[in-house]
Write a protein that holds these residues in place. Structure first.
Motif, mmCIF file in Angstrom:
data_model
loop_
_atom_site.group_PDB
_atom_site.id
_atom_site.type_symbol
_atom_site.label_atom_id
_atom_site.label_comp_id
_atom_site.label_asym_id
_atom_site.label_seq_id
_atom_site.Cartn_x
_atom_site.Cartn_y
_atom_site.Cartn_z
ATOM 1 N N GLY A 14 91.375 42.524 -104.996
ATOM 2 C CA GLY A 14 90.854 41.423 -105.798
ATOM 3 C C GLY A 14 89.506 41.756 -106.417
ATOM 4 N N ARG A 15 88.654 42.407 -105.628
ATOM 5 C CA ARG A 15 87.324 42.775 -106.158
ATOM 6 C C ARG A 15 87.466 43.747 -107.317
ATOM 7 N NH1 ARG A 15 86.210 43.997 -100.540
ATOM 8 N NH2 ARG A 15 85.490 46.064 -101.129
ATOM 9 N N MET A 16 88.422 44.675 -107.172
ATOM 10 C CA MET A 16 88.588 45.686 -108.224
ATOM 11 C C MET A 16 89.007 45.065 -109.543
ATOM 12 S SD MET A 16 90.199 49.030 -106.378
ATOM 13 C CE MET A 16 90.884 49.562 -107.944
ATOM 14 N N VAL A 17 89.950 44.128 -109.511
ATOM 15 C CA VAL A 17 90.400 43.554 -110.785
ATOM 16 C C VAL A 17 89.281 42.720 -111.412
ATOM 17 C CG1 VAL A 17 91.543 41.435 -109.947
ATOM 18 C CG2 VAL A 17 92.369 42.555 -112.019
ATOM 19 N N VAL A 18 88.439 42.110 -110.573
ATOM 20 C CA VAL A 18 87.284 41.376 -111.121
ATOM 21 C C VAL A 18 86.322 42.354 -111.794
ATOM 22 C CG1 VAL A 18 85.223 40.042 -110.500
ATOM 23 C CG2 VAL A 18 87.442 39.430 -109.528
#
Ligand code: FE2
Length: 276
Positions: A14-18
């Motif tokens: 999730g952090r990566m796509v943000v």
């Protein structure tokens, strides 16, 4: 004003796509203010200060949380250092941190953001409706604030919809979080408040609410725990909701979901793409 709310960021995926998509969304679509729910950002449980700062670097203007806010104990300390880190409003008096804040958007407007938590099928909490009303009264939409965004972190669909109707006409957006599956009921209520029962999670949807499926599946089918829940690490979808507000009233003119990346069908709001 162009507002974006990003649903519960789960783990590294999730952090990566943000980090990969949010800066581009803000630049390409001239977003004025972005709120991200980060309560599951650290391995699915809570949030560290480093991860909070990473979300800000990616473009979050405020970060909301929920029942997992204190899972990483350092949050009890760093919450005091950051005005734009919000925990649920309706925790007991004396709880560290705060549940609402008035912030300045990129266009100069004032945005009231608040985070409240539901009580149905959740741990006992103070009345979220009274808590939200106190903040609404302190910075009324259209006079003190130019936009109001409410993240209502709750389990029950009905309770989230009740908050939508409760705050209708007093907020730009009421959005539910916590259940991690985006609902298709985004709409503008009669009083002008944009509403969506749940924003969905920002994580890997090849999962059980963001967690790698094997352990929840094992626990629920055998009632035997074999290990810890681990966040799923496949390509994540950024899931949330976008609102266009009327600059004079602060109420919603348009509302649409946002879904980008991963395995859910992509959706970019039409009003982001339309020429003025
Ligand atoms: Fe939650």
């Amino acid at each position: 004003m162009r507002l974006l709310f990003v649903g519960d960021v789960v783990g590294r995926a999730g952090r990566m796509v943000v980090q990969e998509t949010l800066p581009g969304l803000i630049a390409d679509y001239a977003l004025d203010f972005v709120v991200v729910n980060g309560e599951n950002a650290a391995g699915g449980f809570g949030i560290t200060e480093e991860i909070f700062m990473d979300l800000l670097d990616a473009g979050a203007d405020a970060v909301t949380t929920g029942n997992h806010v204190w899972d990483q104990r350092e949050a009890l300390v760093f919450c005091a250092r950051h005005d734009n880190f919000l925990r649920p409003l309706n925790y007991p008096a004396g709880t560290p941190g705060k549940g609402a804040g008035l912030f300045t958007a990129r266009n100069g407007g004032r945005v009231l953001v608040m985070n409240a938590m539901g009580r149905v099928f959740m741990n006992p909490m103070d009345d979220p409706f009274q808590a939200v009303q106190r903040e609404l009264d302190a910075a009324p939409l259209g006079s003190v604030s130019d936009a109001v965004m409410i993240d209502f972190h709750a389990e029950a669909t009905s309770e989230k919809q009740i908050m939508g109707h409760f705050a209708d006409g007093q907020a730009s957006l009421v959005v539910g979080t916590h259940t991690h599956a985006p609902t298709a009921d985004h709409q503008i209520l009669d009083g002008g408040t944009a509403f969506m029962t749940d924003a969905g999670m920002t994580g890997d949807y090849n999962s059980i609410i963001g967690m790698e499926a094997s352990e929840p599946l094992q626990r629920m089918t055998s009632a035997i725990s074999a290990g810890r829940f681990q966040p799923a690490l496949g390509a994540a979808t950024l899931s949330g909701v976008a609102v266009l507000t009327d600059d004079s009233t602060g109420l919603a003119l348009r509302v649409e979901p946002v879904r980008l990346g991963g395995r859910l069908q992509e959706h970019i709001p039409a009003f982001w793409i339309e020429q003025d």
